[in-house]
Design a protein around this motif. Structure first.
Motif, mmCIF file in Angstrom:
data_model
loop_
_atom_site.group_PDB
_atom_site.id
_atom_site.type_symbol
_atom_site.label_atom_id
_atom_site.label_comp_id
_atom_site.label_asym_id
_atom_site.label_seq_id
_atom_site.Cartn_x
_atom_site.Cartn_y
_atom_site.Cartn_z
ATOM 1 N N MET A 1 0.837 -1.194 0.000
ATOM 2 C CA MET A 1 0.000 0.000 0.000
ATOM 3 C C MET A 1 0.876 1.250 0.000
ATOM 4 O O MET A 1 2.007 1.239 0.490
ATOM 5 C CB MET A 1 -0.913 0.019 1.240
ATOM 6 N N ARG A 2 0.327 2.325 -0.537
ATOM 7 C CA ARG A 2 1.004 3.618 -0.470
ATOM 8 C C ARG A 2 0.391 4.391 0.706
ATOM 9 O O ARG A 2 -0.809 4.666 0.714
ATOM 10 C CB ARG A 2 0.830 4.388 -1.784
ATOM 11 N N VAL A 3 1.229 4.714 1.696
ATOM 12 C CA VAL A 3 0.754 5.235 2.971
ATOM 13 C C VAL A 3 1.449 6.555 3.286
ATOM 14 O O VAL A 3 2.670 6.682 3.121
ATOM 15 C CB VAL A 3 1.040 4.228 4.107
ATOM 16 N N LEU A 4 0.678 7.530 3.757
ATOM 17 C CA LEU A 4 1.238 8.775 4.276
ATOM 18 C C LEU A 4 1.095 8.776 5.791
ATOM 19 O O LEU A 4 -0.011 8.563 6.312
ATOM 20 C CB LEU A 4 0.504 9.985 3.703
ATOM 21 N N VAL A 5 2.188 9.004 6.493
ATOM 22 C CA VAL A 5 2.172 9.071 7.949
ATOM 23 C C VAL A 5 2.377 10.516 8.378
ATOM 24 O O VAL A 5 3.460 11.083 8.190
ATOM 25 C CB VAL A 5 3.257 8.173 8.568
ATOM 26 N N ALA A 6 1.336 11.124 8.926
ATOM 27 C CA ALA A 6 1.444 12.464 9.488
ATOM 28 C C ALA A 6 1.991 12.343 10.903
ATOM 29 O O ALA A 6 1.442 11.627 11.728
ATOM 30 C CB ALA A 6 0.078 13.145 9.501
ATOM 31 N N GLY A 7 3.102 13.038 11.162
ATOM 32 C CA GLY A 7 3.767 12.890 12.443
ATOM 33 C C GLY A 7 4.866 11.841 12.412
ATOM 34 O O GLY A 7 5.215 11.262 13.435
ATOM 35 N N ASP A 8 5.440 11.617 11.229
ATOM 36 C CA ASP A 8 6.481 10.594 11.106
ATOM 37 C C ASP A 8 7.751 10.971 11.842
ATOM 38 O O ASP A 8 8.586 10.111 12.136
ATOM 39 C CB ASP A 8 6.808 10.329 9.634
ATOM 40 N N GLY A 9 7.918 12.264 12.172
ATOM 41 C CA GLY A 9 9.131 12.705 12.858
ATOM 42 C C GLY A 9 9.052 12.639 14.365
ATOM 43 O O GLY A 9 9.935 13.174 15.051
ATOM 44 N N GLY A 10 8.035 11.983 14.906
ATOM 45 C CA GLY A 10 7.880 11.899 16.351
ATOM 46 C C GLY A 10 8.329 10.572 16.927
ATOM 47 O O GLY A 10 8.939 9.735 16.241
ATOM 48 N N TYR A 11 7.992 10.370 18.179
ATOM 49 C CA TYR A 11 8.438 9.200 18.943
ATOM 50 C C TYR A 11 7.939 7.893 18.342
ATOM 51 O O TYR A 11 8.715 6.967 18.086
ATOM 52 C CB TYR A 11 7.941 9.364 20.383
ATOM 53 N N ILE A 12 6.630 7.792 18.088
ATOM 54 C CA ILE A 12 6.083 6.570 17.493
ATOM 55 C C ILE A 12 6.433 6.497 16.015
ATOM 56 O O ILE A 12 6.790 5.427 15.491
ATOM 57 C CB ILE A 12 4.559 6.499 17.702
ATOM 58 N N GLY A 13 6.371 7.616 15.310
ATOM 59 C CA GLY A 13 6.647 7.623 13.881
ATOM 60 C C GLY A 13 8.024 7.093 13.537
ATOM 61 O O GLY A 13 8.201 6.424 12.501
ATOM 62 N N ALA A 14 9.013 7.370 14.392
ATOM 63 C CA ALA A 14 10.374 6.903 14.132
ATOM 64 C C ALA A 14 10.471 5.384 14.128
ATOM 65 O O ALA A 14 11.395 4.818 13.546
ATOM 66 C CB ALA A 14 11.329 7.484 15.169
ATOM 67 N N VAL A 15 9.518 4.722 14.772
ATOM 68 C CA VAL A 15 9.485 3.255 14.801
ATOM 69 C C VAL A 15 8.479 2.722 13.788
ATOM 70 O O VAL A 15 8.726 1.729 13.095
ATOM 71 C CB VAL A 15 9.149 2.755 16.221
ATOM 72 N N LEU A 16 7.319 3.384 13.672
ATOM 73 C CA LEU A 16 6.257 2.907 12.785
ATOM 74 C C LEU A 16 6.675 2.929 11.312
ATOM 75 O O LEU A 16 6.404 1.978 10.567
ATOM 76 C CB LEU A 16 4.995 3.752 12.977
ATOM 77 N N VAL A 17 7.305 4.009 10.878
ATOM 78 C CA VAL A 17 7.646 4.128 9.455
ATOM 79 C C VAL A 17 8.574 3.000 9.002
ATOM 80 O O VAL A 17 8.283 2.312 8.011
ATOM 81 C CB VAL A 17 8.230 5.522 9.142
ATOM 82 N N PRO A 18 9.691 2.735 9.702
ATOM 83 C CA PRO A 18 10.524 1.593 9.288
ATOM 84 C C PRO A 18 9.790 0.256 9.382
ATOM 85 O O PRO A 18 10.014 -0.637 8.560
ATOM 86 C CB PRO A 18 11.716 1.644 10.257
ATOM 87 N N PHE A 19 8.901 0.129 10.360
ATOM 88 C CA PHE A 19 8.139 -1.120 10.506
ATOM 89 C C PHE A 19 7.257 -1.350 9.280
ATOM 90 O O PHE A 19 7.227 -2.451 8.716
ATOM 91 C CB PHE A 19 7.290 -1.070 11.774
ATOM 92 N N LEU A 20 6.531 -0.318 8.857
ATOM 93 C CA LEU A 20 5.643 -0.463 7.699
ATOM 94 C C LEU A 20 6.436 -0.687 6.412
ATOM 95 O O LEU A 20 6.038 -1.476 5.551
ATOM 96 C CB LEU A 20 4.753 0.768 7.563
ATOM 97 N N ARG A 21 7.560 -0.005 6.297
ATOM 98 C CA ARG A 21 8.401 -0.224 5.118
ATOM 99 C C ARG A 21 8.927 -1.662 5.098
ATOM 100 O O ARG A 21 8.997 -2.288 4.037
ATOM 101 C CB ARG A 21 9.548 0.772 5.100
ATOM 102 N N GLY A 22 9.279 -2.168 6.266
ATOM 103 C CA GLY A 22 9.748 -3.536 6.351
ATOM 104 C C GLY A 22 8.686 -4.549 5.966
ATOM 105 O O GLY A 22 9.000 -5.668 5.541
ATOM 106 N N ALA A 23 7.415 -4.155 6.100
ATOM 107 C CA ALA A 23 6.300 -5.025 5.713
ATOM 108 C C ALA A 23 5.953 -4.888 4.232
ATOM 109 O O ALA A 23 5.006 -5.521 3.759
ATOM 110 C CB ALA A 23 5.072 -4.703 6.562
ATOM 111 N N GLY A 24 6.700 -4.048 3.519
ATOM 112 C CA GLY A 24 6.508 -3.931 2.084
ATOM 113 C C GLY A 24 5.703 -2.746 1.613
ATOM 114 O O GLY A 24 5.441 -2.607 0.418
ATOM 115 N N HIS A 25 5.296 -1.858 2.535
ATOM 116 C CA HIS A 25 4.503 -0.703 2.145
ATOM 117 C C HIS A 25 5.401 0.452 1.700
ATOM 118 O O HIS A 25 6.532 0.580 2.166
ATOM 119 C CB HIS A 25 3.613 -0.246 3.304
ATOM 120 N N GLN A 26 4.874 1.284 0.828
ATOM 121 C CA GLN A 26 5.563 2.512 0.425
ATOM 122 C C GLN A 26 5.078 3.626 1.349
ATOM 123 O O GLN A 26 3.884 3.950 1.366
ATOM 124 C CB GLN A 26 5.247 2.851 -1.027
ATOM 125 N N VAL A 27 5.984 4.213 2.119
ATOM 126 C CA VAL A 27 5.585 5.147 3.173
ATOM 127 C C VAL A 27 6.272 6.494 2.974
ATOM 128 O O VAL A 27 7.489 6.571 2.811
ATOM 129 C CB VAL A 27 5.937 4.590 4.568
#
Length: 346
Positions: A1-27
Motif C-alpha cells: 500500500m502507499r501510505v502517508l504518515v502524518a507525524g512521522d518525525g515523532g516518537y512513534i513515527g520513528a518506529v512505525l515508518v521503518p516497521f511499515l516499510r519492512g512489511a513492504g509498504h511505500q511510506v
C-alpha cells in the motif's frame, strides 16, 4: 500500500515508518519538524525533505495514497495544559482538516492514533471501547472530540479507524522521557533513584511502540468491514499495571537503585484499566510481543549504548514540554505551534 504518515518525525513515527516499510509498504511522511535534532543515537533521516503542517495540507498533497495514518498531535498532558487552545488546534482541528482533505483526495482509509487517555478517570475496572469516557485533560478531551467528528466523515468511500493506544514505552531514535516507563528507567540509570511523582497507586495500561506499530500494520491490511469506523484499544491485558509495580521492576533492573517518592506525592487523577478483548477477538493472529520488563531492559541498553546522562535527562531534547517552550522562546513557533513563514514552515 502507499501510505502517508502524518507525524512521522515523532516518537512513534520513528518506529512505525521503518516497521511499515519492512512489511513492504511505500511510506511517505508529513511532519512539522518540531523535534528535529532530538535524537538518541544516529539522527533520524526525514521521510520528506521539507516540513509541513497538517493544518494547511491540501487534497493534491494527499492524492494517490491508499491510506493516511495520523500520529501528529501534541502528545501529552503537561504539554496540553501549556496552551489548551494549541492542543485543540493541532489534535482536533488539524486531525479533522487532514481527514477532510484525505477524503476529498479520494484516500479510502484513515487511521487515527487515539489514546486510552480518553478513559481518564474510569477507575480500576477494565473498560472496553463502548465504555463512557472521562477525560481529565485537554489532551484526552481532544482525542474524544476528534473521534466523534471523524465518525461523521465515515461513508462508503472513506473509512476511519481509531487506535486507542495504551501509554507507550520503548526505545526510539526520537526518544521521549516524559512517559512513565521511559522516564523511570532513565532517572534510575542516571541518578540511582526511581522517583515517583504520585503515590504509585493509579492503574495505567502500557504498550510498547513496536506493538503499536504492529497493530497499525494489521489495521492497514485488514478487510475494510473489520475496521470501518471502529475503535480498538491497543495493548495487552497483562500490561494493565499500577505505576508502583513499574517502578519496582525498574529498581530491580538497575542494580543499587532505590525507590523514592516526591514530596507531597498523592494519587493521580488519571486512573484506568483497559479491556483489550476486541483487538484480540478481531485479530486473533496479531501477537503483541513486548512485556514491560523486556521494554525496561531494551531502554536501559539503549541509554547505555548512547551514553545518556543526567544532563540529557533534564534537557529539552527528550521532554516535549521543554522543547516546545524552547522553540517558542526562540520564535521558531508561535503560541499556536505554527512556524512563522520566515522559519521555513508551511
Amino acid at each position: 500500500m502507499r501510505v502517508l504518515v502524518a507525524g512521522d518525525g515523532g516518537y512513534i513515527g520513528a518506529v512505525l515508518v521503518p516497521f511499515l516499510r519492512g512489511a513492504g509498504h511505500q511510506v511517505d511522511g508529513l511532519d512539522l519538524g518540531l523535534y528535529e535534532g532530538c535524537d538518541l543515537g544516529p539522527a533520524q533521516s526525514a521521510s520528506v525533505p521539507e516540513t509541513a503542517d497538517m493544518r494547511d495540507v491540501t487534497p493534491d498533497r494527499l492524492a494517490g495514497y491508499d491510506a493516511v495514518v495520523c500520529l501528529a498531535a501534541l502528545s501529552n498532558d503537561p504539554l496540553g495544559d501549556l496552551n489548551p487552545a494549541a492542543t485543540y488546534s493541532v489534535n482536533l482541528d488539524g486531525t479533522l482538516h487532514l481527514a477532510r482533505m484525505a477524503k476529498e483526495a479520494g484516500v479510502p482509509r484513515f487511521l487515527f492514533s487515539s489514546s486510552c487517555s480518553l478513559y481518564g478517570a474510569a477507575g480500576s475496572a477494565a473498560v472496553a471501547e463502548d465504555a463512557d469516557l472521562y477525560p481529565v485533560t485537554p489532551y484526552g478531551e481532544s482525542k474524544v472530540m476528534a473521534e466523534r467528528e471523524l465518525a461523521k466523515l465515515a461513508d462508503d468511500n472513506f473509512s476511519p479507524t481509531y487506535l486507542r493506544n495504551a501509554t507507550a514505552y520503548g526505545a526510539s531514535t526520537r526518544l521521549r522521557l516524559d512517559i512513565v516507563v521511559n522516564n523511570l528507567s532513565a532517572v534510575a540509570l542516571t541518578t540511582g533513584k526511581v522517583r515517583l511523582e504520585s503515590d504509585g497507586t493509579p492503574w495505567r495500561p502500557l504498550v510498547h511502540i513496536e506493538d503499536i506499530s504492529r497493530a497499525f500494520g494489521a489495521m492497514l491490511e485488514a478487510p475494510r468491514e473489520l475496521v470501518h469506523n471502529e475503535a480498538f484499544n491497543v495493548g495487552r491485558s497483562e500490561d494493565n499495571v499500577q505505576i508502583r509495580d513499574v517502578a519496582e521492576q525498574v529498581r530491580d533492573a538497575v542494580p543499587g537503585s532505590e525507590l523514592t517518592f516526591a514530596a507531597n506525592a498523592g494519587p493521580d487523577l488519571r486512573n484506568y484499566r483497559v479491556d483489550f478483548g476486541k483487538l484480540v477477538g478481531t485479530f486473533p493472529e496479531l501477537r503483541l510481543r513486548w512485556t514491560v520488563g523486556d521494554g525496561i531492559a531494551e531502554l536501559l541498553a539503549s541509554y547505555t549504548r548512547y551514553g545518556l546522562t543526567y544532563e540529557d535527562f533534564t534537557s529539552s531534547r527528550f521532554v516535549r514540554l521543554r522543547r516546545i517552550r524552547e522553540l517558542m522562546a526562540a520564535g521558531a513557533v508561535d503560541e499556536m505551534l505554527r512556524r512563522p513563514a520566515a522559519a521555513g514552515g508551511s
